[in-house]
Design a protein around this motif. Structure first.
Motif, PDB file in Angstrom:
ATOM      1  N   VAL A  97       0.952  -1.352   0.051  1.00 65.24           N
ATOM      2  CA  VAL A  97      -0.055  -0.162   0.152  1.00 65.24           C
ATOM      3  C   VAL A  97       0.518   1.117  -0.071  1.00 65.24           C
ATOM      4  N   ALA A  98       1.886   1.117   0.737  1.00 65.05           N
ATOM      5  CA  ALA A  98       3.214   2.287   1.185  1.00 65.05           C
ATOM      6  C   ALA A  98       3.260   3.072  -0.591  1.00 65.05           C
ATOM      7  N   GLU A  99       3.943   1.709  -1.051  1.00 66.08           N
ATOM      8  CA  GLU A  99       4.308   1.639  -2.312  1.00 66.08           C
ATOM      9  C   GLU A  99       3.501   2.289  -3.689  1.00 66.08           C
ATOM     10  N   LEU A 106      -1.539  -2.590  -5.273  1.00 67.87           N
ATOM     11  CA  LEU A 106      -2.571  -2.364  -5.133  1.00 67.87           C
ATOM     12  C   LEU A 106      -2.959  -4.458  -4.764  1.00 67.87           C
ATOM     13  N   LEU A 107      -2.720  -4.936  -5.527  1.00 64.46           N
ATOM     14  CA  LEU A 107      -3.415  -6.213  -5.725  1.00 64.46           C
ATOM     15  C   LEU A 107      -2.355  -7.384  -4.488  1.00 64.46           C
ATOM     16  N   GLN A 108      -1.682  -7.118  -3.765  1.00 66.64           N
ATOM     17  CA  GLN A 108      -0.619  -7.396  -3.067  1.00 66.64           C
ATOM     18  C   GLN A 108      -1.209  -7.077  -1.766  1.00 66.64           C
ATOM     19  N   ALA A 109      -2.142  -6.073  -1.522  1.00 67.87           N
ATOM     20  CA  ALA A 109      -2.430  -5.577  -0.058  1.00 67.87           C
ATOM     21  C   ALA A 109      -3.158  -6.298   0.551  1.00 67.87           C
ATOM     22  N   TYR A 129     -11.358   1.077  -0.220  1.00 69.68           N
ATOM     23  CA  TYR A 129      -9.615   0.316  -1.754  1.00 69.68           C
ATOM     24  C   TYR A 129     -10.733  -0.314  -2.385  1.00 69.68           C
ATOM     25  N   LYS A 130     -11.677  -0.794  -2.882  1.00 69.21           N
ATOM     26  CA  LYS A 130     -12.573  -1.153  -3.735  1.00 69.21           C
ATOM     27  C   LYS A 130     -12.472   0.008  -4.893  1.00 69.21           C
ATOM     28  N   TYR A 131     -13.152   1.370  -4.104  1.00 71.56           N
ATOM     29  CA  TYR A 131     -13.462   2.485  -4.883  1.00 71.56           C
ATOM     30  C   TYR A 131     -11.946   2.445  -5.452  1.00 71.56           C
ATOM     31  N   ASP A 132     -11.057   2.775  -5.657  1.00 67.64           N
ATOM     32  CA  ASP A 132      -9.279   2.582  -5.193  1.00 67.64           C
ATOM     33  C   ASP A 132      -9.431   2.084  -6.199  1.00 67.64           C
TER      34      ASP A 132
END
Length: 743
Positions: free
Chosen positions: A489-491, A552-555, A565-568
């Motif tokens: 998420v940070a990256e 994001l997919l690895q969150a 998260y889903k919106y983003d």
């Protein structure tokens, strides 16, 4: 008896003490905090048990401070105090962010709070010298809010307060003022209703750009039903009243002379009524010169019925000669003085809110009026500032504004540097260098997208110094997703900061808003922007942006359940598909030029495939559905005919804009929404590609009347889903695999 009397006296004293805790004075005004408690409960999702742990009270303002709040207390007994209702709700939002780690936004909240609410380790105090924190472009009432009900407005007003806003434009239902006022000047009620445009086009009627008159019955045309006018006015009064309860000043439209065209002239012969020419194919409403004796009478009636409908306020907004028009020999200073004088007679303590846009306000206007009773909104200060070109508006109080988004166009894009770093620098300058800067103005043309922008902008009211955007964005991501120290998420958000949200001022020379999706553009072999005014070049590198999807997919799995998260995730994946589509279109152009039919077929199929994937993806999350927009419009209709008219209105504003304005404003408010991609944009491209294949030998691409086909779409009544379907994460993951982007 004495003991009972004493006990009764003690009870009365205690009750009085409770009242004092809830109603304190700030200056000379009583401040009722009970609406604040209700707003906080609503912002907590209706959680009364947690809300009961929060005590609120008001405090007097210190000299030199416009507003302030303090956060203190102990675990389970949080104390919020502030100099106004808005300050207290802003303090709640600050606590939620920086003490409790929660998050509010226009696209989902995250309220995973402990049963015992935490308190800060030491009291937190914030203050602002900015007295005017304004919200809303006129156009947002066409591009975002035309069909809202109380449900949407109640939440929005709470969020405004949480964002520090204390002035907000209220246009909903204000057409009732026209309806009431002009009937007193020789016009029938049906004549007035015929002049009033459909709801989504009314902002431009207030601007003096269009009306409801159209014999051909276009998407914008009146008459608007009398019952619809009444119901919208009732909602507008409710909106204004709730704003007042929370300490937000409702800003009503001022009367600066627009009247119902020839019908008004015929009813009032001899008045100096000046035709205003054309606006993108639309005849503008006629202008009753404010210097004409009749103007004062009409203005007096206008403000009388406006107050009766919506109550009084102190701030009124409208501009003389907005984006064109004709003065017809009238001196702008004389006109401005007459407008301000009429407003002052109706409301002695009023402030005239003016918009700095395309040469307005003119120096001659400011010089002629009482500039201390004016607030100038520098709408585009974060890209093309006017204050620095006008000697800070020649001494008039002004607010630093941001538009960022035009037409509500969807695209990952935003300007964090200017509000986060440039604005504090400007605020720190001497009055001699930055003038009478008194506020901020959040004036997006369409809202409820790129929520990170509004989040930071609201904070900057309470920050005197620049923020470190690298650390701020990481903290934002943690709050938004509850991600803790998740490195992915940070990256992801570090990438977003350096791409989608890296824009800085260009002097308004690089186009307006995000670099638009090619899918929403008129089909052609070379596409720059979808709208006439969109950027001709990318805002940031598409290749640098792409890795954000894999991150994001690895969150963490828990993060994936959050609606934020889903919106983003939808927004990121949608953006990548659009970028890939643009690269594919370049390949299509090369295949066509080289007459490579096989490659042309394969690439056009790929392009359409990206559009189909986009539509499927958009359908998995609630904020991306065309059906919601259309059903909201139809819900305002009381008859089948009214529902049809409102649906045409809703379809028109986001597609052709209107039949008359299609050549210049079509796709100005383009939307990548589920249902719109599949029913409007995709058929355009499929038709273009089908006809393109037959012109390979000639090398002359087909010419198609897209305005005609767009007008046909506005008359359709196909229904679309209003609830999401499918798993956002799984669809995005599959698309990433297909694009070779999964880590």
């Amino acid at each position: 008896m004495q003991r009972r009397a004493l006990a009764g006296a003690v009870v009365l004293v205690l009750l009085a003490a409770l009242v004092v805790a809830d109603v304190r004075t700030t200056g000379n005004a009583f401040v009722d905090v009970s609406p604040v408690k209700s707003a906080i409960t609503r912002l907590l999702g209706g959680d009364e048990a947690r809300a009961a742990q929060i005590e609120v009270r008001t405090t007097p303002a210190d000299a030199g401070t416009a507003d302030s709040f303090e956060i203190g207390g102990t675990a389970g007994h949080l104390e919020l105090s502030g100099t106004s209702q808005v300050a207290i709700v802003s303090g709640f939002n600050w606590w939620l962010k920086y003490v409790a780690g929660g998050h509010l936004s226009t696209n989902g909240d995250r309220l995973d709070l402990p049963e015992t609410l935490p308190a800060p380790e030491k009291p937190i105090s914030k203050r602002t010298t900015l007295s005017d924190r304004y919200a809303y472009n006129f156009t947002v009432y066409g591009y975002t809010m035309p069909y809202w009900t109380w449900t949407e407005w109640e939440r929005e007003i709470d969020y405004l307060a949480a964002s520090g806003v204390n002035r907000a434009l209220v246009l909903v239902g204000q057409e009732a003022v026209w309806y009431d006022a002009f009937q007193s000047f020789g016009m029938s009620e049906s004549q007035v209703r015929a002049w009033i445009a459909q709801p989504s086009f009314q902002p431009w009627q207030w601007y003096g750009s269009t009306t409801g008159y159209d014999p051909s019955g276009g998407v914008h045309a009146g008459p608007v039903g009398a019952d619809l006018i009444e119901r919208r006015a009732e909602l507008g009064r409710r909106v204004a009243d709730r704003m007042r309860e929370l300490g937000i000043t409702p800003v009503f439209p001022a009367f600066e002379g627009h009247v119902p065209d020839q019908a008004f002239v015929d009813a009032n012969p001899g008045a100096n009524v000046i035709p205003q020419g054309d606006y993108s194919g639309h005849p503008r409403p006629y202008w009753l010169a404010p210097t004409d004796p009749l103007y004062a009478k009409v203005a007096a009636k206008f403000y009388e019925v406006q107050s009766k409908r919506f109550g009084d306020t102190t701030h009124y907004s409208n501009d003389l000669i907005h984006e064109g028009g004709e003065l017809g020999g009238v001196d702008i200073g004389d006109a401005g003085k007459a407008v301000q004088d009429a407003l002052t007679r109706a409301h002695p303590d009023s402030t005239w809110v003016l918009q700095a846009w395309q040469g307005n306000p003119q120096e001659g206007l400011i010089d002629a009026i009482d500039r201390k009773r004016v607030l100038v909104l520098d709408l585009d200060a974060d890209d093309g500032p006017s204050w620095s070109k006008t000697d800070a508006f020649w001494g008039a109080p002004w607010a630093w504004g941001t538009i960022q988004n035009f037409g509500g166009r969807l695209g990952m894009f935003g300007n964090l540097t200017e509000p986060g770093q440039t604005l504090p620098d400007i605020r720190s300058r001497s009055v001699g260098k930055r003038g009478d800067l008194v506020g901020t103005a959040m004036v997006l043309e369409g809202t409820h997208l790129n929520p990170v922008v509004q989040d930071l902008f609201g904070e900057m009211v309470w920050r005197d110094k620049a923020v470190d955007l690298d650390s701020w964005i990481l903290d934002y991501a943690k709050r938004r997703y509850g991600a803790g120290d998740d490195p992915h998420v940070a990256e992801a958000w570090e990438i977003l900061l350096n791409t989608a949200y890296s824009f800085q001022a260009t002097g308004h020379e690089s186009g307006e808003g995000p670099y638009e999706s090619p899918f929403t553009a008129l089909p052609a072999l070379k596409v720059t922007s979808s709208s006439y005014f969109g950027p001709p070049k990318p805002r940031y590198s598409a290749s640098d942006f792409e890795p954000v999807l894999g991150e994001l997919l690895q969150a963490d799995a828990a993060v994936r359940e959050e609606e934020t998260y889903k919106y983003d995730l939808v927004d990121v994946t949608r953006q990548i598909l659009a970028n890939r589509g643009r690269a594919t279109l370049e390949g299509i152009a090369k295949a066509y030029a080289s007459k490579d039919v096989a490659a042309l077929d394969a690439l056009t199929d790929q392009y359409i495939g990206y559009m189909k994937s986009t539509d499927e993806l958009l359908g998995t999350q609630k904020d991306w559905l065309l059906g919601t927009w259309l059903e909201a419009a139809k819900a305002w209709g009381n008859t089948p005919e009214e529902k049809v008219a409102l649906e045409r209105d809703a379809r028109g504003i986001i597609s052709i804009w209107s039949e008359k304005a299609c050549d210049t404003l079509r796709d100005y408010a383009n939307r990548e929404w589920q249902g719109m991609v599949s029913s409007y944009y995709q058929p355009r491209w499929e038709r273009f590609f089908a006809e393109l294949a037959g012109t390979v030998d000639s090398g002359v691409p087909p010419t198609i009347d897209w305005c005609a086909s767009g007008a046909q779409w506005t008359s359709q009544t196909t229904e679309f889903p209003t609830r999401p379907a499918g798993d956002t994460y799984e669809v995005a993951k599959r698309i990433a695999q297909e694009l070779g982007l999964e880590s």
